[in-house]
Design a protein around this motif. Structure first.
Motif, PDB file in Angstrom:
ATOM      1  N   SER A   1      24.332  52.000  -6.713  1.00 23.80           N
ATOM      2  CA  SER A   1      24.729  53.332  -6.267  1.00 23.80           C
ATOM      3  C   SER A   1      26.038  53.259  -5.500  1.00 23.80           C
ATOM      4  CB  SER A   1      23.640  53.962  -5.391  1.00 23.80           C
ATOM      5  OG  SER A   1      23.615  53.349  -4.119  1.00 23.80           O
ATOM      6  N   THR A   2      26.684  54.404  -5.436  1.00 23.90           N
ATOM      7  CA  THR A   2      27.884  54.566  -4.624  1.00 23.90           C
ATOM      8  C   THR A   2      27.967  56.039  -4.248  1.00 23.90           C
ATOM      9  OG1 THR A   2      30.254  54.053  -4.462  1.00 23.90           O
ATOM     10  CG2 THR A   2      29.505  55.029  -6.532  1.00 23.90           C
TER      11      THR A   2
ATOM     12  N   THR B   1      26.033  61.289  -4.482  1.00 24.97           N
ATOM     13  CA  THR B   1      25.552  59.935  -4.725  1.00 24.97           C
ATOM     14  C   THR B   1      25.477  59.713  -6.227  1.00 24.97           C
ATOM     15  OG1 THR B   1      24.275  59.889  -2.679  1.00 24.97           O
ATOM     16  CG2 THR B   1      23.626  58.320  -4.392  1.00 24.97           C
TER      17      THR B   1
ATOM     18  N   SER C   1      23.968  49.010  -3.199  1.00 26.04           N
ATOM     19  CA  SER C   1      25.225  49.747  -3.051  1.00 26.04           C
ATOM     20  C   SER C   1      26.362  48.913  -3.640  1.00 26.04           C
ATOM     21  CB  SER C   1      25.484  50.016  -1.572  1.00 26.04           C
ATOM     22  OG  SER C   1      26.681  50.733  -1.419  1.00 26.04           O
TER      23      SER C   1
ATOM     24  N   GLN D   1      30.510  49.613  -4.971  1.00 21.63           N
ATOM     25  CA  GLN D   1      31.596  50.579  -5.074  1.00 21.63           C
ATOM     26  C   GLN D   1      32.399  50.500  -6.363  1.00 21.63           C
ATOM     27  OE1 GLN D   1      31.978  52.883  -2.547  1.00 21.63           O
ATOM     28  NE2 GLN D   1      30.132  51.926  -1.780  1.00 21.63           N
TER      29      GLN D   1
END
Length: 178
Positions: free
Chosen positions: A3-4, A14, A43, A45
């Motif tokens: 996720s980012t 999100t 997480s 990016q």
């Protein structure tokens, strides 16, 4: 799963991905936020899919009509929901459709005499890839701006970004017959 986050004019968004496909896009505070997430999410990016989606979102929020077909989408849901989401993807940018119109299309697709608008509303509301699968382009039969899991204020903002003619559309107030 990864996720980012993305900062947008409608709030923090999100993004969720399997690494290859976009599996979720939720506006902060959205009803059913990350409901389809299975297990642990890391997480991250800089995944290429996140970069593609962020470019798409940048273009969208600049008022352009980016091509949805270039994004590898993999929303999680059953056959009925997938059919509804496919119809959502066919709604042209800057236009809208009613829950009832989608119900008629699904009834034909499923070879049924009719389909409940409420069932359609459930599938639309559980769309795990908001904005890109444009559930904000669905309105009530009488033009009411109802049923957006991200919030009616965000639905209005998204329609305004797309340049939708808002004449005849309204936010229902308590006691308004739909």
């Amino acid at each position: 799963m990864y996720s980012t986050q993305y900062q947008s004019p409608v709030g923090v968004i999100t993004l969720e991905s399997s690494g290859q496909h976009l599996t979720g896009l939720w506006i902060e505070g959205q009803k059913y936020f990350a409901q389809t997430v299975d297990g642990k999410v890391e997480s991250k990016q800089n995944l290429p899919i996140f970069e593609e989606v962020k470019k798409w979102l940048d273009s969208y929020f600049e008022g352009q009509n980016p091509d949805v077909s270039i994004l590898p989408l993999a929303p999680k849901g059953g056959e009925f929901r997938q059919a509804v989401w496919k119809i959502l993807c066919s709604i042209p940018y800057g236009q809208y459709i009613t829950y009832g119109e989608i119900a008629k299309k699904i009834a034909i697709l499923m070879n049924k005499p009719s389909m409940s608008s409420q069932a359609i509303g459930g599938a639309v509301g559980h769309n795990p890839i908001s904005i890109i699968i444009p559930c904000h382009r669905v309105v009530g039969a009488n033009g009411s701006l109802t049923g957006y899991a991200g919030g009616i204020d965000k639905k209005i903002k998204l329609l305004e970004i797309e340049g939708v003619d808002m004449t005849g559309l309204f936010v229902p107030t308590k006691g308004t017959a739909l």
